[in-house]
Motif scaffolding. Structure first.
Motif, short mmCIF file in Angstrom:
data_model
loop_
_atom_site.label_atom_id
_atom_site.label_comp_id
_atom_site.label_asym_id
_atom_site.label_seq_id
_atom_site.Cartn_x
_atom_site.Cartn_y
_atom_site.Cartn_z
N ARG A 139 56.34 92.67 41.75
CA ARG A 139 55.83 91.43 42.33
C ARG A 139 54.88 90.71 41.38
NH1 ARG A 139 57.98 93.97 46.26
NH2 ARG A 139 58.58 92.94 48.20
N HIS A 198 57.04 89.06 38.80
CA HIS A 198 57.76 87.92 39.37
C HIS A 198 56.82 86.77 39.73
CE1 HIS A 198 61.27 86.04 40.89
NE2 HIS A 198 61.01 86.15 42.15
N LEU A 248 54.79 86.74 42.34
CA LEU A 248 54.55 86.61 43.78
C LEU A 248 53.11 86.90 44.12
CD1 LEU A 248 57.73 88.21 45.41
CD2 LEU A 248 57.06 85.81 45.37
N ALA A 302 65.16 86.53 38.97
CA ALA A 302 65.54 86.68 40.37
C ALA A 302 65.04 88.04 40.82
CB ALA A 302 67.05 86.60 40.54
N LEU A 303 64.69 88.14 42.10
CA LEU A 303 64.20 89.40 42.65
C LEU A 303 65.09 89.80 43.82
CD1 LEU A 303 62.08 91.68 43.02
CD2 LEU A 303 60.72 90.08 44.37
N PHE A 342 65.23 92.35 46.93
CA PHE A 342 64.31 93.17 47.70
C PHE A 342 64.98 94.44 48.21
CE2 PHE A 342 62.91 88.81 47.99
CZ PHE A 342 61.53 88.88 47.87
#
Lengths: 232, 235
Positions: free
Chosen positions: A50, A53, A55, A75-76, A78
């Motif tokens: 995270r 990324h 976030l 791109a992540l 989950f």
């Protein structure tokens, strides 16, 4: 467009509520090889993804990407696929539009590559768990990311669905995307990793080529983890 | 008893023969309430999204106010709108008192808090589910809010039906600001109150039956929406 990799991470840390969850993380992330972030539950693997990324913001240290706006070419995926309440195809199209790509052909391509073509018009959330995760991968792939982050993508899946996900990840990698994936599944790490980042209690304990790591882990924590004595 | 039976027979005849006075009242009711619902949705849903997603000073205050206004009795709301629209009031120059427009304003204000509160609850829940994904995909705050409103479309449609049902059945506000003027501002609920008072049970009963049918219709539509949402796994 210039590439965001390599990435240099120095002294990266994250604390919340007076508790230090990650500290002193430093490594270089190069394009190409598949990097697997390994470690027991609570080691800080998801947190690291995270942070990478964007976030959440680190509370210490720095991340130096080779190009600005790194999140736009990432791109992540989950652990539990998060799908919009619309069709399979619309889920992919939604992500593409946000990247400024309004190309239905890309949707078809992503569906075909993940074996979801026949399900294109189904509501996404009635799919099986394995199909949902394949859709999450298709959505990520459609945007043609330079870096794909995967957070325990097979933790909730049965062996067949796990194999399907691993095959798709391998295909995405083969198409030129850098893979960074967390897992606590040793078998999966052995199958997929080119290099291992071993996290333990919020610290990066080892960062080595996978073959070396599995043959002769340098740290006590990694040895115990590989033996299955999940250290806490 | 006999009188009742006779009233019921007459009521059914009014309905089946599409009595012009009855149809006029029903049409006005539906127009006023539907307009109010549309207006309240246009204002209330974005307000709900704002309350759910934005962080600004006074947000908590606004949230409490919206919830408190849900409990405001229609007759009190009618009084407040009356004061504003009456000749001596701040908006008296518009000459809206005792017009359908005034009734639409009153009903809009009546259900606006309900829609805003239900929408904010729904969207807050969806934001917990989708917040990280939307940021990961690069959605800005406006885009994210629009997406969440669409993701909550079934629950929000149910909220609209709730608002419509509440507005259709209220009498206090429209009575005060509309004045129950024949062929101008008379709606189902005010007509029932008047006709019952005058002992004209047939028309009152006929309108009552229509209101009940409307209520049942709203309920059935609500259940239908929920079932559809479940089938699409969108609940």
């Amino acid at each position: 467009m210039s590439a965001i990799l390599p990435l240099t991470v120095e002294g990266l840390g994250f604390a919340a509520g007076g508790e230090t969850l990650l500290a002193g993380i430093g490594f270089a992330l190069r394009a190409g090889m598949r990097s697997v972030v390994l470690g027991p539950n609570g080691a800080g693997k998801s947190l690291l993804l995270r942070l990478l990324h964007g976030l959440i913001r680190p509370t210490a240290g720095s991340m130096r990407w080779s190009a600005p706006e790194p999140a736009r070419v990432q791109a992540l995926v989950f652990q539990r696929p998060v799908l919009l309440r619309r069709s399979v195809a619309a889920n992919i199209y939604y992500a593409l539009e946000l990247r400024g790509v309004s190309d239905a052909g890309r949707v078809d391509e992503a569906l075909a590559r993940t074996g979801l073509t026949a399900l294109a018009d189904r509501p996404a959330r009635v799919l099986s768990g394995g199909e949902q995760q394949r859709l999450a991968l298709a959505r990520a792939w459609a945007t043609r990311p330079e870096l794909l982050l995967l957070d325990e993508p097979t933790a909730n899946l049965d062996p067949a669905a796990t194999r399907a996900v691993e095959e798709i990840v391998a295909a995405i990698h083969a198409a030129g995307t850098k893979i960074v994936m967390t897992t606590h599944d040793l078998g999966q790490a052995r199958r997929l990793a080119d290099e291992v980042l071993f996290l333990h209690r919020g610290r990066l304990v080892e960062h080595r080529p996978a073959t070396e790591f599995f043959a002769a882990p340098a740290s006590e924590a990694a040895r115990a983890f590989l033996k299955g004595d999940l250290p806490w | 008893m006999d009188e009742l039976a006779q009233a019921a027979r007459l009521a059914l005849r009014l309905i089946t023969e599409f009595d012009s006075a009855l149809v006029d009242i029903i049409a006005r009711s539906l127009l006023v309430t539907a307009s109010a619902t549309v207006l309240a949705a246009a204002l209330g849903l974005p307000l709900g999204a704002l309350l759910a997603l934005a962080r600004f000073p006074g947000r908590q205050m606004l949230l409490v106010t919206v919830h408190a206004l849900m409990a405001l009795p229609p007759v009190v709301l009618g009084l407040l709108v009356y004061l504003v629209l009456s000749r001596a009031g701040p908006l008296g120059f518009l000459g809206l008192l005792y017009t359908p427009t005034a009734m639409i304003i009153a009903q809009t204000l009546l259900i606006l808090p309900i829609l805003a509160a239900l929408a904010s609850q729904q969207i807050e829940e969806l934001a917990r589910e989708y917040g990280e994904l939307l940021r990961s995909l690069g959605a800005g705050p406006w885009h994210a809010a629009a997406t969440l409103l669409w993701e909550g479309r079934f629950a929000l449609a149910t909220a609209l039906l709730t608002g419509f049902g509440r507005a259709a059945g209220e009498v206090g506000a429209v009575m005060i600001v509309g004045g129950n003027i024949d062929r101008a501002t008379r709606v189902m609920t005010t007509a029932i109150a008047l006709e019952t008072g005058r002992g004209q049970l047939a028309l009152a009963l006929a309108l009552g039956l229509v209101l009940i049918a409307l209520g049942v219709g709203v309920t059935v539509a609500t259940f239908g929406l929920r079932a559809l949402a479940r089938r699409l796994s969108a609940a």
